[in-house]
Design an enzyme around this catalytic site. Structure first.
Site, PDB file in Angstrom:
ATOM      1  N   HIS A 188      78.205  70.280 -68.061  1.00  0.00           N
ATOM      2  CA  HIS A 188      79.277  70.876 -69.239  1.00  0.00           C
ATOM      3  C   HIS A 188      80.109  71.716 -69.075  1.00  0.00           C
ATOM      4  O   HIS A 188      81.341  71.677 -69.764  1.00  0.00           O
ATOM      5  CB  HIS A 188      78.119  70.861 -70.495  1.00  0.00           C
ATOM      6  CG  HIS A 188      77.585  72.239 -70.302  1.00  0.00           C
ATOM      7  ND1 HIS A 188      76.192  72.384 -70.018  1.00  0.00           N
ATOM      8  CD2 HIS A 188      77.934  73.395 -70.556  1.00  0.00           C
ATOM      9  CE1 HIS A 188      76.117  73.430 -70.280  1.00  0.00           C
ATOM     10  NE2 HIS A 188      76.982  74.114 -70.553  1.00  0.00           N
ATOM     11  N   ARG A 290      80.718  53.866 -73.016  1.00  0.00           N
ATOM     12  CA  ARG A 290      79.332  54.236 -72.854  1.00  0.00           C
ATOM     13  C   ARG A 290      78.355  53.832 -74.199  1.00  0.00           C
ATOM     14  O   ARG A 290      78.151  54.760 -74.928  1.00  0.00           O
ATOM     15  CB  ARG A 290      79.162  55.616 -72.581  1.00  0.00           C
ATOM     16  CG  ARG A 290      79.758  56.272 -71.213  1.00  0.00           C
ATOM     17  CD  ARG A 290      79.821  57.623 -71.118  1.00  0.00           C
ATOM     18  NE  ARG A 290      80.179  58.376 -69.781  1.00  0.00           N
ATOM     19  CZ  ARG A 290      81.123  59.015 -69.790  1.00  0.00           C
ATOM     20  NH1 ARG A 290      82.069  59.302 -71.018  1.00  0.00           N
ATOM     21  NH2 ARG A 290      81.509  59.510 -68.600  1.00  0.00           N
ATOM     22  N   GLU A 415      76.693  51.817 -58.242  1.00  0.00           N
ATOM     23  CA  GLU A 415      76.371  53.060 -58.190  1.00  0.00           C
ATOM     24  C   GLU A 415      75.272  53.208 -57.171  1.00  0.00           C
ATOM     25  O   GLU A 415      74.830  54.138 -56.715  1.00  0.00           O
ATOM     26  CB  GLU A 415      75.595  53.258 -59.527  1.00  0.00           C
ATOM     27  CG  GLU A 415      76.631  53.317 -60.895  1.00  0.00           C
ATOM     28  CD  GLU A 415      75.791  53.231 -62.072  1.00  0.00           C
ATOM     29  OE1 GLU A 415      75.930  54.169 -62.792  1.00  0.00           O
ATOM     30  OE2 GLU A 415      75.078  52.129 -62.404  1.00  0.00           O
ATOM     31  N   ASN A 438      79.539  59.280 -59.897  1.00  0.00           N
ATOM     32  CA  ASN A 438      78.343  60.546 -60.170  1.00  0.00           C
ATOM     33  C   ASN A 438      77.026  59.816 -59.561  1.00  0.00           C
ATOM     34  O   ASN A 438      76.630  60.699 -58.719  1.00  0.00           O
ATOM     35  CB  ASN A 438      78.340  60.697 -61.699  1.00  0.00           C
ATOM     36  CG  ASN A 438      79.599  61.245 -62.218  1.00  0.00           C
ATOM     37  OD1 ASN A 438      80.503  61.566 -61.417  1.00  0.00           O
ATOM     38  ND2 ASN A 438      79.437  61.192 -63.352  1.00  0.00           N
ATOM     39  N   ASP A 439      76.645  58.710 -59.891  1.00  0.00           N
ATOM     40  CA  ASP A 439      75.240  58.347 -59.332  1.00  0.00           C
ATOM     41  C   ASP A 439      75.553  57.696 -58.137  1.00  0.00           C
ATOM     42  O   ASP A 439      74.542  57.956 -57.082  1.00  0.00           O
ATOM     43  CB  ASP A 439      74.743  57.267 -60.367  1.00  0.00           C
ATOM     44  CG  ASP A 439      74.092  57.492 -61.582  1.00  0.00           C
ATOM     45  OD1 ASP A 439      73.466  58.352 -61.219  1.00  0.00           O
ATOM     46  OD2 ASP A 439      74.184  57.100 -62.372  1.00  0.00           O
ATOM     47  N   ARG A 449      72.303  65.215 -58.822  1.00  0.00           N
ATOM     48  CA  ARG A 449      73.596  65.758 -59.131  1.00  0.00           C
ATOM     49  C   ARG A 449      73.508  66.743 -60.254  1.00  0.00           C
ATOM     50  O   ARG A 449      74.533  67.387 -60.387  1.00  0.00           O
ATOM     51  CB  ARG A 449      74.528  64.502 -59.728  1.00  0.00           C
ATOM     52  CG  ARG A 449      74.059  63.821 -61.122  1.00  0.00           C
ATOM     53  CD  ARG A 449      74.723  62.376 -61.168  1.00  0.00           C
ATOM     54  NE  ARG A 449      74.193  61.623 -62.225  1.00  0.00           N
ATOM     55  CZ  ARG A 449      74.625  61.693 -63.610  1.00  0.00           C
ATOM     56  NH1 ARG A 449      75.998  62.594 -63.835  1.00  0.00           N
ATOM     57  NH2 ARG A 449      74.537  60.982 -64.449  1.00  0.00           N
ATOM     58  N   CYS A 486      85.152  54.987 -62.275  1.00  0.00           N
ATOM     59  CA  CYS A 486      84.863  55.294 -63.774  1.00  0.00           C
ATOM     60  C   CYS A 486      84.132  56.667 -64.016  1.00  0.00           C
ATOM     61  O   CYS A 486      83.801  57.234 -64.927  1.00  0.00           O
ATOM     62  CB  CYS A 486      84.517  54.544 -64.921  1.00  0.00           C
ATOM     63  SG  CYS A 486      82.684  54.001 -64.248  1.00  0.00           S
TER      64      CYS A 486
END
Length: 554
Positions: A188, A290, A415, A438-439, A449, A486
């Site tokens: 974050h 999402r 992913e 990310n994945d 991650r 994305c």
């Protein structure tokens, strides 16, 4: 004074130069168990509840004064501070004789252990829990709030890690950059720094050697931190960076390379409010809706009609534009209360995403019915829908069939490395790809991650990850079908150029990141992007890949 260079992982580009300001330390946790007499326990419970509510109310007030992602982050932390689970556990301990300080520590540390076992985003929430624990104990002890000191002049804010309440309430007028010893590329801290438009470096292991007040030059692209740099050189770099930022602030789209090649730039959203905000930006549509984030607190599965109403808000925000809906990416780090989540040793590799349908019969079908209903209600003729965590061609075939029965345009997330390796076969079954970097990075590099210790491995600049992206992009070119990205990688301006050079046809990101990407795309030609991409996938490591990109594309 001789300059010293440290290295972390750069997650938000840009330069900053200012004195270091460290966050205020957390209170010392109780070491003595102590004991409260039975007659005094009601008063001790009242003291505890008052302290916990004071902390929660501060979060709520900051949320109401914040905007954008900061409001969501602070609101979620306020809810966590008022969570009945830990409050009940602490109250029970006090009624059994514990002091409020010990009960707070024991209760929250118990939940921290549970969240760490779950891994993923749930493990990242341990930073929030520790922050709540520290603030409640400080309140009980009559101490100042731990965290960010009041900002009255320009500083580089340094910390072990930053809690949501710290990052979400920062004033970018004074805080010129964020640097943490812990954290990762998708933390974050990075997300808030990107929203604020300030450089950010995480996972700087030796940051604790930098003293309060030391002059520090932060390079958010390379992750290099220079203590006591040459002042003139530092100021020159910051001035050049500020000129670029002024250009970013005035950019209004659409995105195109210097030779006029259009690049579709889309927004990632989680609900109707975020979609409406994105519609006022240069975003050409939604590349990632999402859906699971709409239901993280739902105790029972919403009906088809209820889901359709929620999805319809996003369609309505972009009535004539592309909207890509992702089916529930629940499980692992994002459990939804109404789904059957089995206890798993390694949930990140378990029943999540499309696999949720294996243990929750009909859940995917009902969601597809709701998406189809929302599309019909809002006059959307060809809604795009994609499934997460697809690993086999048979899964893609089955999902595509269900979509086409409902007049939905089927796609899948890339992913799992297996999907990139067999990209041609997958594209024979579906109409588009969207790469979740990310994945994909996490699974390619076998690295959580959310682990700050593994931040170098979970960097999407890793050449192995870029090669898998190239495989998917090449397959899309051969099939004449779109391949988007994305994940957070799309929001990195230099990496965005590399991605389109690898055959990516659209980029979807947080709304606030769009202008910086648009400006960078406008400074390079499509041929430059292709040539750079071909060289970068041959790099030895992520550091070399970034340096090549800076040389070839800056």
């Amino acid at each position: 004074m001789e300059s010293v260079k440290l290295r972390g992982t750069g997650v938000v580009s840009g330069f900053a130069y200012a004195p270091v300001a460290w966050t205020r330390p957390a209170p010392v946790l109780p070491t003595s168990r102590g004991s409260v007499a039975e007659d005094d326990r009601p008063a001790e419970v009242a003291r505890f509840k008052a302290a916990a509510e004071t902390v929660a109310e501060r979060f709520t007030q900051r949320a109401s004064a914040a905007t954008g992602v900061a409001t969501e982050v602070l609101g979620a932390t306020a809810a966590l501070a008022r969570d009945r689970g830990w409050l009940r556990t602490a109250t029970k301990a006090i009624n059994a004789g514990s002091t409020a300080e010990v009960a707070t520590t024991d209760a929250i540390d118990g939940f921290i252990a549970q969240f760490e076992k779950l891994g993923g985003v749930m493990a990242e929430r341990t930073t929030d829990l520790r922050d709540i624990r520290n603030r409640v104990i400080a309140e009980l002890l009559g101490l100042p709030e731990p965290g960010v000191p009041q900002q009255t002049s320009e500083v580089i804010l340094c910390a072990e890690d930053l809690a949501p309440a710290d990052t979400a309430s920062l004033d970018p007028t004074f805080v010129r950059a964020l640097v943490t010893r812990l954290g990762g590329p998708t933390s974050h801290t990075a997300i808030i720094a990107r929203q604020l438009g300030i450089p950010c470096v995480v996972a700087a292991a030796t940051l604790d050697t930098v003293q309060e007040g030391a002059m520090l030059l932060v390079d958010g692209t390379s992750g290099i931190l220079t203590v006591s740099p040459d002042p003139e050189e530092a100021q020159r770099l910051v001035a050049e960076d500020e000129a670029l930022r002024a250009e970013v602030r005035s950019w209004s789209g659409p995105a195109a390379t210097a030779d006029g090649t259009h690049v579709q730039v889309l927004a990632n959203v989680q609900d109707g409010a975020a979609a409406r905000k994105a519609s006022a930006s240069p975003a050409e549509g939604v590349g990632l809706f999402r859906t699971e984030l709409c239901f993280l607190t739902a105790k029972t599965e919403p009906s088809v009609a209820e889901q359709a109403g929620i999805y319809g808000e996003v369609f309505a925000a972009f009535p004539d534009s592309k909207v890509v809906v992702r089916t529930l990416d629940a499980g692992s780090d994002k459990p939804v209360p109404f789904a059957n989540h089995e206890e798993e040793e390694n949930p990140a590799l378990g029943v999540r995403g499309i696999r949720l349908g294996w243990t929750n019969p009909g859940i995917v079908d009902r969601q597809l019915d709701a998406i189809a209903q929302a599309a019909e209600d809002n006059g959307v003729e060809d809604p795009w829908v994609m499934a997460p965590m697809i690993a086999t061609v048979d899964e893609a075939f089955e999902f595509a069939g269900k979509c086409r029965e409902r007049n939905l345009k089927p796609g899948i997330m890339i992913e799992v490395p297996a999907a990139a390796l067999l990209a041609d076969q997958f594209l024979a079954e579906v109409d588009f790809f969207s790469i979740g970097t990310n994945d994909l990075t996490q699974y390619t590099m076998a690295a959580d991650r959310m682990s700050s210790k593994l931040a170098t491995l979970t960097d999407p600049w890793q050449p192995a990850v870029l090669r898998l992206i190239k495989m998917a992009g090449d397959a899309g070119t051969r099939a004449g079908k779109p391949v988007g990205v994305c994940g957070e990688a799309a929001a990195d301006p230099l990496l965005a150029c590399v991605l389109i050079g690898l055959g990516i046809t659209s980029l979807s990101m947080a709304t606030g990141a769009i202008p910086a990407v648009g400006v960078q795309l406008g400074k390079v030609t499509m041929e430059q992007c292709r040539e750079a991409a071909q060289k970068i996938v041959e790099a030895r490591n992520s550091r070399d890949a970034k340096e090549l990109a800076r040389t070839l594309l800056s």
